[in-house]
Design an enzyme around this catalytic site. Sequence first.
Site, PDB file in Angstrom:
ATOM      1  N   GLU A   1       0.833  -1.207   0.000  1.00  0.00           N
ATOM      2  CA  GLU A   1       0.000   0.000   0.000  1.00  0.00           C
ATOM      3  C   GLU A   1       0.864   1.253   0.000  1.00  0.00           C
ATOM      4  O   GLU A   1       0.603   2.207  -0.751  1.00  0.00           O
ATOM      5  CB  GLU A   1      -0.918   0.002   1.223  1.00  0.00           C
ATOM      6  CG  GLU A   1      -2.046  -0.999   1.170  1.00  0.00           C
ATOM      7  CD  GLU A   1      -2.873  -0.990   2.447  1.00  0.00           C
ATOM      8  OE1 GLU A   1      -2.829   0.035   3.169  1.00  0.00           O
ATOM      9  OE2 GLU A   1      -3.545  -1.991   2.728  1.00  0.00           O
TER      10      GLU A   1
ATOM     11  N   ASP B   1     -10.422   1.929   2.240  1.00  0.00           N
ATOM     12  CA  ASP B   1      -9.051   2.419   2.362  1.00  0.00           C
ATOM     13  C   ASP B   1      -8.924   3.813   1.759  1.00  0.00           C
ATOM     14  O   ASP B   1      -8.274   4.689   2.326  1.00  0.00           O
ATOM     15  CB  ASP B   1      -8.075   1.466   1.654  1.00  0.00           C
ATOM     16  CG  ASP B   1      -7.935   0.146   2.389  1.00  0.00           C
ATOM     17  OD1 ASP B   1      -7.967   0.141   3.632  1.00  0.00           O
ATOM     18  OD2 ASP B   1      -7.805  -0.890   1.715  1.00  0.00           O
TER      19      ASP B   1
ATOM     20  N   ASP C   1     -10.965  -0.290  -1.947  1.00  0.00           N
ATOM     21  CA  ASP C   1     -10.246  -1.044  -0.923  1.00  0.00           C
ATOM     22  C   ASP C   1      -9.050  -1.736  -1.569  1.00  0.00           C
ATOM     23  O   ASP C   1      -9.191  -2.364  -2.625  1.00  0.00           O
ATOM     24  CB  ASP C   1     -11.171  -2.085  -0.290  1.00  0.00           C
ATOM     25  CG  ASP C   1     -11.460  -1.791   1.172  1.00  0.00           C
ATOM     26  OD1 ASP C   1     -11.074  -0.701   1.655  1.00  0.00           O
ATOM     27  OD2 ASP C   1     -12.064  -2.640   1.847  1.00  0.00           O
TER      28      ASP C   1
ATOM     29  N   LYS D   1      -6.511  -4.662  -1.637  1.00  0.00           N
ATOM     30  CA  LYS D   1      -6.471  -6.034  -1.161  1.00  0.00           C
ATOM     31  C   LYS D   1      -5.332  -6.783  -1.845  1.00  0.00           C
ATOM     32  O   LYS D   1      -5.055  -6.558  -3.030  1.00  0.00           O
ATOM     33  CB  LYS D   1      -7.788  -6.761  -1.466  1.00  0.00           C
ATOM     34  CG  LYS D   1      -9.017  -6.146  -0.808  1.00  0.00           C
ATOM     35  CD  LYS D   1      -9.010  -6.336   0.697  1.00  0.00           C
ATOM     36  CE  LYS D   1     -10.267  -5.782   1.336  1.00  0.00           C
ATOM     37  NZ  LYS D   1     -10.249  -5.978   2.815  1.00  0.00           N
TER      38      LYS D   1
END
Length: 270
Positions: free
Chosen positions: A67, A96, A110, A112
């Site tokens: 991330e 997120d 999000d 993942k």
Amino acid sequence: FRIFASLNRTVIMTKEKFIELLRNAVCNFGEAISTDDGNWVVKGFVDIHRNIYTISADTKVISKIIELYIFPKIIEFAAANNLTIELTKEQNFYPDITFKDSDGNLFAVDLKSSYRKSPTHVNGLTLGAFTGYFRERNSLKNITHPYSAYKAHIVLGVIYDVADGIDECKTYTLDQLNEIVSVINNFQFFVREKWEIAIDRPGSGNTKNIGSVHKIEDLLNGKGTFSELGEDVFNDYWMYYLTADMARKAELPKPYYTNISEYKKFKHIE
């Protein structure tokens, strides 16, 4: 906190347009985290004594570092498309990243990641809670904006291989940097709406999270349990899905259904 991108042009996006642009953008995300031969650019953690400690294959550690490395690419994507981005206030908040266009449309993304268990399957993803904000769609508990305020709920996924033979106890010096084997490699990115890759079972253990398909081809092509049934069926299924414990607390003899076949019978769907 909130980061504002450059307002150099106006782009008011439909859900389809946003997904198309993001999908095109992630084609270049790999260069931020991998070398030309596909290995992770991250080799370990460095202390003030210039020692390098190898990274664990722990999925939570790996996902967080991924991330951090793709975040500059996220900023570039937002700036190029006149979007503002808003990050989660707390670690357990959803999503997120919230993207907002110049007309105020919101898109939940999000991040993942999952490792390959075989050439064709991954370990699986959890796609967020099916209780709380998912059911109380005007609530602000554990969510940046009400769930119903988002035009789309999207997964930006990363698939990778875990290298064999990593010695997590070994330390290196900066002079030995090239000797360190990257703990993960062979990255593959995808962008899919959450409902497209969801299955009809929770993602892990007793947690109240929606599970995903495990077959890589199905993740890439959005071929989950609900892909032919549609988003409305996905929402309805998980809105009223009960675990055995939830059924007991509701003083029911058993859940209404535990899989898509039982759901169809319960709803009288052919």
